[in-house]
Design an enzyme around this catalytic site. Structure first.
Site, short mmCIF file in Angstrom:
data_model
loop_
_atom_site.label_atom_id
_atom_site.label_comp_id
_atom_site.label_asym_id
_atom_site.label_seq_id
_atom_site.Cartn_x
_atom_site.Cartn_y
_atom_site.Cartn_z
N LYS A 1 42.78 35.75 33.83
CA LYS A 1 41.89 34.60 33.73
C LYS A 1 42.18 33.54 34.79
O LYS A 1 41.30 32.71 35.10
CB LYS A 1 42.00 33.97 32.35
CG LYS A 1 41.51 34.84 31.21
CD LYS A 1 40.01 34.81 31.09
CE LYS A 1 39.53 35.45 29.80
NZ LYS A 1 38.07 35.33 29.64
N SER B 1 45.63 43.65 31.00
CA SER B 1 45.01 42.40 31.43
C SER B 1 45.71 41.13 30.96
O SER B 1 45.43 40.05 31.51
CB SER B 1 43.55 42.36 30.96
OG SER B 1 43.47 42.56 29.56
#
Length: 318
Positions: A58, A305
């Site tokens: 992110k 991730s």
């Protein structure tokens, strides 16, 4: 903003990557023999994006927003299950901007603490992401702060797409990329970067199948929003700007169960000493559980991730 399949292109992603490069890490890959996991003949490449600043991919989208959009004196505001909030807080801290972050009560303590550690003003609002989003929108209207969407913003998609540019240089011969999906910013960015050159497969929890439901309906619609990975993969619906890109370039999804995700977390720790959060391990769970069945000699890359979890507690060893 443009919500077409061509709203984000590989050329735009390449320009974005040059802009954010001084602020992000080039995260490593690890190459594995699939036989270690019951998949003989299938080389696996893990992209360890959990080693990115703020603990997840992110950070890429956060810096893309803050460096390409005008940030007012009131700063930025974001709603998040946790990872996006941490990334926006980190980017704001590095760039000297005020940040207000709203998270739901399902956010993990590790993510909440990380946001606070970066100096953002944090408010816990409601039980789900949608509650935090409504509060963030009201804050933006009240203060004039710049909203930084977690996934449904072209700049966010461009930033996440820089992961694909990076991976293409590290693993140029892959056939297939498995990536976890919540709101869809990452899968859209990767799909836009590769533009059909490889197969990009979205992996979703059975408990929150946002992209799968959108494909079935032909448009983003509300889906179930719960499960083990609810703090990162349960926004209720995939993004309006995300969907045209993914529909054009990444037509396949697979669904994984909560036990499969938990098993993937345990396997990553046992085999590689990688500590992944549930959402971070979801893509790996697809190959481990058989939800995704590779063809003969298929070369697969998997995005790990995020790693914002308290699964390993070093305080207990003191």
């Amino acid at each position: 903003m443009d919500a077409s399949a061509d709203a984000v292109t590989s050329e735009m992603i390449a320009r974005c990557e040059r802009l954010i490069r001084p602020f992000i890490r080039r995260t490593p890959v690890v190459e594995l023999d699939g036989a270690e996991f019951g998949l003989p003949g299938h080389p696996l490449t893990l992209k360890l994006e959990l080693l990115q600043h703020s603990g997840s991919f992110k950070a890429r989208g956060a810096f893309a927003n803050l460096l390409t959009r005008d940030v007012p004196k009131a700063g930025v505001v974001a709603a998040s299950g946790g990872n996006h909030g941490a990334a926006v807080a980190y980017a704001a801290m590095k760039l000297g901007k005020p940040a207000k972050i709203f998270v739901p009560s399902v956010s993990s303590p590790a993510k909440v603490q990380r946001i606070r550690d970066y100096g953002a003003d944090l408010t816990i609002e409601g039980e789900r992401y949608a509650d935090a989003l409504a509060a963030s929108e009201a804050w933006a209207q009240q203060t004039g702060a710049l909203p930084v969407p977690a996934f449904d913003q072209n700049e966010t998609i461009m930033g996440q797409g820089t992961l694909g540019l990076e991976l293409a240089g590290q693993a140029p011969d892959i056939d297939t990329l498995l990536v976890s999906v919540g709101g869809g910013g990452l899968v859209a960015g990767l799909a836009a970067w590769y533009a059909g050159r490889i197969k990009v497969v979205g992996v979703e929890p059975l408990a929150s199948p946002t992209l799968t439901r959108a494909f079935e309906a032909g448009r983003p619609i509300d889906a179930e929003a719960g499960g083990l990975a609810a703090d990162s993969l349960a926004p209720r619906r995939v993004g309006e700007r995300v969907f045209p890109i993914v529909r054009k370039y990444a037509r396949q999804t697979v669904l994984v169960s909560d036990p499969a995700i938990a098993d993937a977390q345990a396997t990553l720790w046992r085999a590689l000493r990688i500590v992944a959060e549930p959402g971070g391990a979801a893509a790996f769970s697809a190959i481990l559980s058989g939800a995704y069945k590779p063809s003969a000699d298929e070369r697969i890359a998997i995005i790990v991730s995020g790693g914002n979890t308290a699964a390993v507690d070093f305080d207990r060893t003191r």
